[in-house]
Motif scaffolding. Sequence first.
Motif, mmCIF file in Angstrom:
data_model
loop_
_atom_site.group_PDB
_atom_site.id
_atom_site.type_symbol
_atom_site.label_atom_id
_atom_site.label_comp_id
_atom_site.label_asym_id
_atom_site.label_seq_id
_atom_site.Cartn_x
_atom_site.Cartn_y
_atom_site.Cartn_z
ATOM 1 N N MET A 1 -19.944 32.818 104.488
ATOM 2 C CA MET A 1 -19.708 33.321 103.130
ATOM 3 C C MET A 1 -18.382 34.082 103.087
ATOM 4 N N PRO A 2 -17.492 33.761 102.135
ATOM 5 C CA PRO A 2 -16.256 34.518 102.016
ATOM 6 C C PRO A 2 -16.519 36.016 101.843
ATOM 7 N N GLU A 3 -15.683 36.825 102.451
ATOM 8 C CA GLU A 3 -15.881 38.274 102.391
ATOM 9 C C GLU A 3 -14.931 38.866 101.365
ATOM 10 N N GLY A 4 -15.007 40.185 101.187
ATOM 11 C CA GLY A 4 -14.284 40.825 100.109
ATOM 12 C C GLY A 4 -12.793 40.569 100.105
ATOM 13 N N ASP A 5 -12.182 40.492 101.290
ATOM 14 C CA ASP A 5 -10.741 40.262 101.330
ATOM 15 C C ASP A 5 -10.384 38.852 100.876
ATOM 16 N N ARG A 49 -14.789 41.689 92.167
ATOM 17 C CA ARG A 49 -15.715 42.826 92.266
ATOM 18 C C ARG A 49 -16.627 42.546 93.440
ATOM 19 N N GLY A 50 -16.328 43.163 94.597
ATOM 20 C CA GLY A 50 -17.043 42.810 95.810
ATOM 21 C C GLY A 50 -16.795 41.353 96.126
ATOM 22 N N LYS A 51 -17.850 40.555 96.148
ATOM 23 C CA LYS A 51 -17.726 39.121 96.399
ATOM 24 C C LYS A 51 -17.812 38.296 95.121
ATOM 25 N N HIS A 52 -17.761 38.962 93.982
ATOM 26 C CA HIS A 52 -17.846 38.293 92.694
ATOM 27 C C HIS A 52 -16.453 38.135 92.087
ATOM 28 N N LEU A 53 -16.279 37.078 91.275
ATOM 29 C CA LEU A 53 -15.031 36.837 90.557
ATOM 30 C C LEU A 53 -15.306 36.881 89.068
ATOM 31 N N LEU A 54 -14.516 37.659 88.341
ATOM 32 C CA LEU A 54 -14.669 37.808 86.898
ATOM 33 C C LEU A 54 -13.379 37.339 86.221
ATOM 34 N N THR A 55 -13.442 36.185 85.579
ATOM 35 C CA THR A 55 -12.298 35.650 84.854
ATOM 36 C C THR A 55 -12.481 36.001 83.382
ATOM 37 N N ARG A 56 -11.684 36.949 82.891
ATOM 38 C CA ARG A 56 -11.837 37.434 81.519
ATOM 39 C C ARG A 56 -10.953 36.618 80.580
ATOM 40 N N ILE A 57 -11.563 36.223 79.462
ATOM 41 C CA ILE A 57 -10.937 35.277 78.547
ATOM 42 C C ILE A 57 -10.949 35.846 77.133
ATOM 43 N N GLU A 58 -9.886 35.563 76.407
ATOM 44 C CA GLU A 58 -9.749 36.009 75.023
ATOM 45 C C GLU A 58 -11.024 35.724 74.217
ATOM 46 N N GLY A 59 -11.386 36.694 73.391
ATOM 47 C CA GLY A 59 -12.591 36.540 72.593
ATOM 48 C C GLY A 59 -13.782 37.252 73.171
ATOM 49 N N LEU A 63 -15.957 34.533 82.583
ATOM 50 C CA LEU A 63 -16.532 33.500 83.432
ATOM 51 C C LEU A 63 -16.808 34.127 84.790
ATOM 52 N N HIS A 64 -18.081 34.247 85.119
ATOM 53 C CA HIS A 64 -18.507 34.891 86.363
ATOM 54 C C HIS A 64 -18.806 33.819 87.405
ATOM 55 N N SER A 65 -18.203 33.960 88.590
ATOM 56 C CA SER A 65 -18.483 33.011 89.672
ATOM 57 C C SER A 65 -18.661 33.750 90.983
ATOM 58 N N HIS A 66 -19.391 33.120 91.889
ATOM 59 C CA HIS A 66 -19.629 33.669 93.224
ATOM 60 C C HIS A 66 -19.543 32.501 94.189
ATOM 61 N N LEU A 67 -18.820 32.688 95.299
ATOM 62 C CA LEU A 67 -18.567 31.585 96.225
ATOM 63 C C LEU A 67 -19.708 31.353 97.208
ATOM 64 N N ARG A 68 -20.451 32.409 97.534
ATOM 65 C CA ARG A 68 -21.514 32.323 98.544
ATOM 66 C C ARG A 68 -21.020 31.611 99.800
ATOM 67 N N MET A 69 -21.782 30.622 100.298
ATOM 68 C CA MET A 69 -21.461 30.073 101.615
ATOM 69 C C MET A 69 -20.259 29.133 101.609
ATOM 70 N N GLY A 162 -18.367 44.124 99.632
ATOM 71 C CA GLY A 162 -17.242 43.407 100.221
ATOM 72 C C GLY A 162 -17.423 43.013 101.666
ATOM 73 N N ILE A 163 -18.398 43.605 102.361
ATOM 74 C CA ILE A 163 -18.605 43.287 103.775
ATOM 75 C C ILE A 163 -19.477 42.044 103.903
ATOM 76 N N GLY A 164 -19.044 41.127 104.749
ATOM 77 C CA GLY A 164 -19.815 39.939 105.066
ATOM 78 C C GLY A 164 -20.136 39.902 106.545
ATOM 79 N N ASN A 165 -20.563 38.733 107.006
ATOM 80 C CA ASN A 165 -21.074 38.618 108.365
ATOM 81 C C ASN A 165 -20.009 38.866 109.433
ATOM 82 N N VAL A 166 -18.772 38.459 109.150
ATOM 83 C CA VAL A 166 -17.707 38.679 110.130
ATOM 84 C C VAL A 166 -17.468 40.177 110.308
#
Length: 274
Positions: A1-5, A49-59, A63-69, A162-166
């Motif tokens: 899983m991608p980590e915070g960095d 935000r931690g491991k979350h991605l927040l793409t803010r759009i006009e209006g 769009l909230h996404s999470h990469l997980r594994m 932000g901390i993952g397994n690595v």
Amino acid sequence: MPEGDTVWLTARKLHDALAGRILTRSDLRVPRFATADLTGREVLDVTPRGKHLLTRIEGGLTLHSHLRMDGSWQVYAAGERWRGGPSHQIRAILGNDESTAVGYRLPVLELLRTRDEEQVVGHLGPDLLGPDWDPAIAARNLLADPTRPLGEALLDQRNLAGIGNVYKSELAFMARVTPWLPVGELPAGVPDRLVATAHRLLETNKDRFDRRTTPTARGTAQRRTEQRLFVYGREGHPCLRCGTPIRRAGQDDRVTYWCPDCQSGPADRTTTPS
């Protein structure tokens, strides 16, 4: 899983490609939002935000996404061939006249009102790479359940985000304790040093994908400069401190690595030396 960095760097690449530009292409390939059309709207920013991605759009949309594994966002120049995977793995496409961002294998993808972002990230502890970073709160959160193993406490995003397994394995090694040691048994001062080290490591690595936790200074032993990580992924290889073979075991449905000589505390007794 991608980590915070890694998530922070992904957010920066998306922000550079999309923010301040009008979407000319929008395709959300998940059933719930398949009919949503974001074309004609400006992308305001992309924030990690931690491991979350927040793409803010006009209006007032996010769009909230999470990469997980194995999820990923790839950015391509106009006309460039997409190479992130087969088309059936694409979950999102956001494009403008210059760039296209393509989300592959995204296990979490949802469109929500920006005012409702706290519903998806409000549970997170202080973000190691965010403006809300507070080491005192992070250390206090880490110690909230004294019986909890350190590795599990570090991975709990409610404690610090932000901390993952690595980093879990690397931080335990750098603190010279095993990931199975109950946090209440950490020596005095170690929790504060742990969160400070975590913050330093993620800050150091946030601008590159080739993550490193080992020293690179001149005069460091050659075998250390040849390794980017102390223990993670190094099962059977000699410890960079003492030469003892690194071990690997499962912990809370994840894999963990440790040195049985350098790190004090309980260990998984089902493993055998490599």
